[in-house]
Design a protein around this motif. Structure first.
Motif, PDB file in Angstrom:
ATOM      1  N   ASP A   1      10.563  -1.288   2.447  1.00 58.70           N
ATOM      2  CA  ASP A   1       9.450  -1.364   1.498  1.00 58.70           C
ATOM      3  C   ASP A   1       9.888  -0.904   0.105  1.00 58.70           C
ATOM      4  O   ASP A   1       9.506  -1.512  -0.907  1.00 58.70           O
TER       5      ASP A   1
ATOM      6  N   GLU B   1       1.762  -6.488   4.832  1.00 59.42           N
ATOM      7  CA  GLU B   1       1.255  -5.508   3.874  1.00 59.42           C
ATOM      8  C   GLU B   1       1.128  -6.077   2.471  1.00 59.42           C
ATOM      9  O   GLU B   1       0.140  -5.815   1.772  1.00 59.42           O
ATOM     10  N   HIS B   2       2.103  -6.847   2.039  1.00 63.58           N
ATOM     11  CA  HIS B   2       2.173  -7.254   0.637  1.00 63.58           C
ATOM     12  C   HIS B   2       1.605  -8.641   0.362  1.00 63.58           C
ATOM     13  O   HIS B   2       1.468  -9.023  -0.809  1.00 63.58           O
TER      14      HIS B   2
END
Length: 245
Positions: free
Chosen positions: A72, A103-104
């Protein structure tokens, strides 16, 4: 650090590629791929995940959260400086790439997954919660390569506490596969002695990507990025990146 386990970094264009290595492995398994993409002008990062490239005993003191945090961190650094960021991963690196995409979201332009690991069929997996307290390690899973004369820089033992952490984390990765909407290029070996074909099948069945491509590798084992099909992986990934850029 083991000689050859160093991270690989190259600064190039505003199209960046993050490559994430597998469990008990090192950036060495992805370095030829990274150098190929660097030669094409891309910015490339191949980080060394915590606990890797030193000793398996040290790795047993790290967990999935540590490995994800490093992936990350590298992704965020690339996102800050680049117009678009692709994420590629081998084996557990594929699972980490999927977690980054979950997540992104659209900040990940596309995924290139090589023999992604989100499940094992080995019956001993069910015993890991107990085994990890009884023994520190089992035989190695690294270096599954068909090509003669090629060696993966990986541990000679499999650390069980770290391994159990990976299995627990896979539950969330599998649960959230429908959140993966980015374009996906998935390449997997017909003969893989580490990760079953059902792992790639599960990924392709559960993701929500409208743009997904599966390529079968006929002449490689698990560490395909160092094996006979490596040139095809490199070429196909470059074509994929060029198309989406």
């Amino acid at each position: 650090m083991l000689p050859g386990a160093e991270p690989y970094l190259h600064d190039g264009s505003d199209t960046a590629v993050l490559l994430v290595h597998g469990f008990t492995s090192t950036p060495q398994s992805l370095r030829p791929w990274g150098e190929y993409l660097a030669d094409r002008g891309y910015t490339v990062r191949v980080p060394r995940l915590p606990g890797h490239g030193t000793t398996w005993q040290e790795m047993n003191r790290t967990r999935w959260e540590d490995w994800y945090a490093e992936a990350d961190r590298a992704f965020r650094e690339l996102h800050e400086r680049s117009e678009r960021v692709f994420v590629g991963g081998l084996s557990m690196g594929g699972a980490l790439a999927l977690a980054l995409a979950q997540e992104h979201g659209p900040r990940v332009t596309g995924l290139v997954l090589v023999n992604p690991a989100v499940k094992f069929d080995d019956w001993r997996v069910r015993l890991l919660p107990v085994l990890k307290h009884a023994v520190g390690s089992l035989e190695a899973i690294g270096n599954d390569i068909k090509k003669e004369g090629v060696t993966e820089l990986a541990y000679s033992r499999t650390p069980l506490r770290a391994g159990h952490s990976q299995l627990v984390a896979w539950r969330n990765v599998i649960r959230d596969l429908p959140q993966v909407t980015q374009p996906v290029l998935l390449l997997h070996s017909l003969q893989d002695h580490v990760v079953p074909a059902s792992s790639s099948e599960l990924v392709l069945a559960r993701i929500s990507s409208e743009d997904s491509t599966e390529i079968l590798l006929h002449d490689s084992y698990h560490v395909a990025t160092l094996d006979n099909d490596a040139p095809r992986i490199f070429d196909e990934s470059a074509t994929f990146i060029e198309r989406l850029s």
